[in-house]
Enzyme design. Structure first.
Site, PDB file in Angstrom:
ATOM      1  N   THR A 229       0.825  -1.207   0.000  1.00 52.13           N
ATOM      2  CA  THR A 229       0.000   0.000   0.000  1.00 52.13           C
ATOM      3  C   THR A 229       0.856   1.251   0.000  1.00 52.13           C
ATOM      4  O   THR A 229       0.514   2.265  -0.594  1.00 52.13           O
ATOM      5  CB  THR A 229      -0.901   0.019   1.257  1.00 52.13           C
TER       6      THR A 229
ATOM      7  N   THR B 108       1.823  -4.421   4.534  1.00 52.81           N
ATOM      8  CA  THR B 108       1.629  -4.736   5.952  1.00 52.81           C
ATOM      9  C   THR B 108       0.989  -6.093   6.188  1.00 52.81           C
ATOM     10  O   THR B 108       1.125  -6.651   7.269  1.00 52.81           O
ATOM     11  CB  THR B 108       0.725  -3.673   6.632  1.00 52.81           C
ATOM     12  N   ASP B 109       0.303  -6.630   5.196  1.00 51.62           N
ATOM     13  CA  ASP B 109      -0.369  -7.915   5.410  1.00 51.62           C
ATOM     14  C   ASP B 109       0.580  -8.989   5.908  1.00 51.62           C
ATOM     15  O   ASP B 109       0.255  -9.722   6.818  1.00 51.62           O
ATOM     16  CB  ASP B 109      -1.008  -8.402   4.101  1.00 51.62           C
TER      17      ASP B 109
ATOM     18  N   LYS C 128       0.231  -7.961  13.361  1.00 53.07           N
ATOM     19  CA  LYS C 128      -0.755  -7.017  12.828  1.00 53.07           C
ATOM     20  C   LYS C 128      -2.111  -7.373  13.430  1.00 53.07           C
ATOM     21  O   LYS C 128      -2.647  -8.466  13.176  1.00 53.07           O
ATOM     22  CB  LYS C 128      -0.815  -7.130  11.296  1.00 53.07           C
TER      23      LYS C 128
END
Lengths: 523, 414
Positions: free
Chosen positions: B88, B161-162, B240
């Site tokens: 992202t 970030t996943d 996360k």
């Protein structure tokens, strides 16, 4: 007043619904104490497009902005911590309805856009907005006004002070109605603003509380480029804002004629009058606040050194300002009008498709406009002022229902002299009852006070007071009182009044008309 | 009508008697997409168009980002190497083509007077759910090569970030030796918005990469929803926890290693590796173990399948690391494959001593407890060990804390 061209942008909030992209109630929480504080830093980003509009970022937010909210009453979406939910369908339909009421061409595939906002009023740094319709018309006797665009967008945060905003207003659905710049005077502007509000008066969900409608306007005069005035809260301020802005533009032109600019120096060619001095002071405050305006003796030959002010003055004739309007109609410089809007698609949401069946459905449920409502009353023989009064006070629906079985005259009398005057809101049944029983306003008041929520009780008492047995008693009473009074000298009107009062004291819900008749016969 | 992609057409259309002017963006599915003068995109049904007039046609202007750049704060001194893998943080929509373009960052990173920035972009850039062991191994090699070439004070890796936590764990185990910090960072809120967390994350990562006394792999992301503080997490203790908010990454069972508060470094913990001049050394890790989420079931089909495919297995059990009776029965046969039992609960410890069922499982020589390791960390660690060591040695090695992957140092009790 010189020639002017004015275009209006009316911002109308919607209510009794959720926010545009989340499920929080579309309502302010100004009475609650905020318990959540968020600090956000913004960055020089123009969205998706690779160009940067320099003027846009002349006011870039350099220090962190604080946002306050009641944590329980907002969600992660207003805080830009979560992608938006799909658009509030009621707000969308309301917006489509309003687009159709102005006879706009409705865009059939609507893309939700992100408009970059740099003043810090939105935690995400952008505002979601949709262009719904274009090319509409506001019809007025004698002159039509073009409604260039209708937008549906989310409202921004409420400014608390220079560095902080309240989040409660973020996301409230806002309808924006933009007219073509064909308005030529402050009076005309007020008329048009009013006419627009009246057209959508009966649309369900259109908010009418204080602050629900805000106006921005664009104004240009023959020698001055278009300037944008934002945040006008009432029609009185609208007039003052236009007048003050025209004045300001004239003063600027005359000021420019009296100064000479060389490099960073501004030289006054002649002594400025008090108004021009004030203008110079304001300009320094707005564009070069580090200079102390009172250090300069503003006389012929005086020289000011200010690169910032020079930079502004050099563009005044070619590029207008965006200014914030104050309560007294004066305005404060915010930034230069941006030549290009920094917009890009909202990629978290899909395109909104408008089908013909949906438009047909909405079209068939369009309410009357203000004018149409008034006309439907005046068509029945009621005077315009009375009709207008009924509509303005929100009594039109009640009027329509009652007038089905009672005369317009009695209904308007009932609505204005009882309902509006006493600030009561009787149910339909009670209203019907009052009209059927032919009570006077005073009697209605008494009945409502005593039995407001119980129509059956009213019927009981009234029937008692108006029964034939009662009448026999009343007639006897009248005869008795008249015999007693013939002994004393009398004034017929006064006597009538006294007798009326005497009877009403004993028989509160007597049929007044009948009583008056009975008295008249005797006197 | 097939608009030449190099030319912008301005047209005026008429529908329902009303006119609209705009530039043509595209024609798709019987809809003409126009961009009006304010920048709004509108879709018009071709069937509705009553008239169409061309107003203008001109070549598309070449837009260069001169003013738009990411400006590092002035008080950072040193050299940073920034490697972009995608995510992202890199994705934007191109204004001219409407297509997501990931390489705007290349133009954005400019060195300042005191900070030298070296930028490298992987090709192709990938969203992190698409990353594989091959990608991470290539990344490890790339980092090693570029550290040797540029000798930066620190390295910042831009990553989706996943799977950022997995990427960080991977690099942590893959590097046997590192001279400086390698800091992974990303963005929760896309970079095309002014409020994106990209910028502060990047600044925080860079400050730590350059100024920390310690070497090793770390993760830099917002500590909370405000933009004041960036948390530097241990690579193997970070998770996360929220699908979208800025504060999503949290250190589990331990405080963050450091904080960057108002762009100033505040160390909090002690590392195991100091900054030095040592030559970086990275060895690839092979995907030799599987990862299974245990849940109530009578079927052992999944378990058997995984045991046939992989040379080791991490099972994320419920509570203390428990599995269903069906699994327990199966696992009590002779196993040739090492099994690590972790807990699905992000916090707390897997502990097979507490209940009888757990104790029985522990009697199996090939079964061990994952203690407080996060399941994905146990998985990467097991892959790492299976790549380096023989099967018999793997579980002995597994007990050793290697990369600050456990918040506890006393293992023998569990």
């Amino acid at each position: 007043m010189s020639k002017m061209k004015i275009g209006l942008e009316i911002h109308q909030q919607l209510e009794h619904t959720t926010k545009l992209f989340c499920l929080c109630a579309a309502r302010l929480h100004s009475e609650d104490t905020p318990d959540l504080l968020i600090r956000r830093r913004f960055n020089l980003i123009s969205g998706a497009y690779d160009q940067v509009d320099q003027t846009l970022f002349s006011q870039v937010v350099e220090r962190p902005i604080e946002y306050r909210a009641v944590e329980q009453k907002i969600c992660l979406i207003e805080r830009d911590e979560q992608p938006p939910l799909r658009i509030n369908p009621d707000a969308w339909r309301t917006a489509l309805m309003i687009g159709m009421m102005f006879d706009c061409a409705i865009v059939r595939s609507q893309r939700i856009m992100r408009k970059i906002i740099v003043d810090g009023s939105l935690p995400s740094g952008f505002q979601r907005t949709i262009l719904l319709g274009f090319g509409g018309t506001l019809k007025r006797a004698g002159k039509d006004y073009q409604i260039e665009r209708i937008f549906l967008e989310e409202d921004s945060g409420r400014r608390l002070n220079e560095q902080s905003y309240a989040l409660d207003r973020v996301g409230i659905p806002l309808l924006e109605i933009v007219t073509a710049p064909t308005i030529r005077s402050p009076e005309e502007a007020i008329e048009v603003a009013q006419a627009i509000t009246e057209t959508i008066f009966f649309v369900p969900g259109v908010a009418r509380h204080l602050g629900a409608v805000r106006q921005d306007l664009n104004l240009s005069t023959d020698q001055f480029p278009r300037c944008e005035l934002k945040g006008i809260g009432s029609l009185t301020v609208l007039r003052k804002a236009i007048e003050r802005e025209v004045e300001r533009q004239h003063q600027m032109i005359s000021l420019l004629e009296q100064i000479e600019i060389r490099g960073d120096q501004i030289r006054l060619l002649r002594s400025p009058d008090p108004a021009e001095k004030r203008l110079l002071h304001q300009l320094l405050l707005e564009h070069d606040p580090e200079q102390d305006p009172f250090l300069f003796e503003l006389v012929e030959g005086a020289e000011l050194s200010s690169s910032k002010l020079v930079a502004y003055l050099e563009t005044v004739r070619t590029q207008g300002d965006t200014r914030q309007v104050q309560a007294d109609g004066s305005s404060v410089y915010l930034r230069k009008i941006s030549s290009r809007t920094r917009m890009y698609p909202e990629t978290d949401l899909t395109v909104l498709d408008v089908s013909e069946p949906l438009l047909d459905q909405i079209r068939s449920s369009c309410p009357l406009t203000f004018e149409q409502a008034i006309r439907s009353i005046t068509d029945q023989g009621v005077g315009t002022e009375t009709a207008r009064s009924i509509v303005i006070h929100g009594l039109f629906e009640l009027y329509e229902r009652l007038v089905a079985s009672h005369s317009p005259l009695r209904v308007t009398n009932f609505l204005l002299n009882f309902v509006q005057q006493q600030r009561v809101r009787p149910s339909i049944e009670t209203s019907e009852l009052f009209l059927t029983l032919r009570l006077s306003v005073r009697q209605m008041q008494q009945a409502y006070d005593r039995f407001g929520s119980n129509p059956m009780k009213i019927i009981e008492i009234v029937e008692m007071d108006q029964s034939n047995e009662r009448w026999v008693e009343i007639e006897q009473l009248l005869d008795l009182m008249l015999r007693a009074s013939t002994k004393a000298p009398h004034n017929p009107t006064v006597q009538k009044g006294q007798l009326l009062r005497l009877v009403i004291e004993r028989v509160p819900f007597v049929d007044i008309e009948r009583l008056v008749e009975a008295l008249d016969r005797r006197l | 009508m097939n608009p030449d992609p190099q030319i912008t057409f301005t047209v005026e259309i008429q529908i329902e008697g009303k006119r609209l002017r705009g530039t043509v963006r595209s024609i798709e599915d019987k809809t003409l997409w126009l961009v009006d003068s304010s920048g709004y995109e509108v879709g018009i049904n071709l069937d509705q168009i009553e008239a169409l007039n061309q107003i203008d046609a001109r070549p598309i202007e070449d837009h260069t980002i001169e003013q738009e750049r990411f400006i590092f704060p002035p008080n950072i001194h040193g050299t940073v190497l920034i490697i972009n893998t995608g995510g992202t943080i890199s994705s934007r929509i191109s204004g001219t083509s409407g297509v997501s373009s990931q390489s705007f960052l290349a133009r954005m990173f400019q060195s300042t007077e005191t900070l030298q920035v070296r930028y490298h972009e992987c090709d192709p850039l990938k969203f992190s759910e698409d990353l594989t062991f091959a990608d991470w191994n290539a990344l490890g090699n790339l980092i090693r090569d570029l550290i040797r070439a540029y000798q930066p004070d620190g390295v910042v890796i831009l990553h989706g970030t996943d799977t950022l936590a997995i990427g960080a764990t991977f690099l942590s185990f893959g590097f046997e030796q590192l001279p400086c910090p390698v800091v992974l960072t990303g963005a929760q809120r896309s970079s095309d918005r002014p409020s994106s967390d990209t910028f502060e994350n990047l600044v925080g990562a860079t400050i730590f990469a350059i100024e920390s006394r310690y070497a090793g792999v770390f993760v830099a992301m917002h500590l909370n929803d405000m933009d004041d503080t960036i948390a530097i997490h241990h690579a193997c203790r970070v998770l996360k926890t929220h699908a979208s908010r800025r504060s999503t990454f949290r250190s589990i069972g331990i405080e963050p290693f450091a904080l960057i508060r108002e762009r100033s470094l505040e160390p909090q913990g002690t590392g195991i590796l100091l900054r030095s001049e040592i030559d970086p050394s990275f060895a690839p890790i092979e995907e030799r173990a599987g990862l299974l989420l245990a849940r109530p079931t009578n079927s052992t089909a999944e378990l058997e399948l995984l045991l046939n495919i992989y040379q080791g297995l991490v099972i994320a059990g419920t509570g203390f690391g428990h599995v269903s009776a069906a699994y327990r029965n199966y696992l009590q046969q002779n196993l040739t494959v090492p099994i690590v039992l972790c807990s699905q609960c992000p916090e707390g410890f897997a502990n097979l001593q507490v209940y009888q069922s757990g104790r029985e499982l522990l009697r199996q020589p090939m079964i061990c407890s994952g203690t407080d390791l996060l399941p994905h960390v146990a998985w990467i660690k097991l892959c790492y060990l299976l790549t380096r060591f023989r099967v018999e040695e793997v579980l002995t090695q597994f007990h050793l804390p290697l990369r600050q992957e456990t918040a506890h140092t006393r293992w023998s009790d569990l």
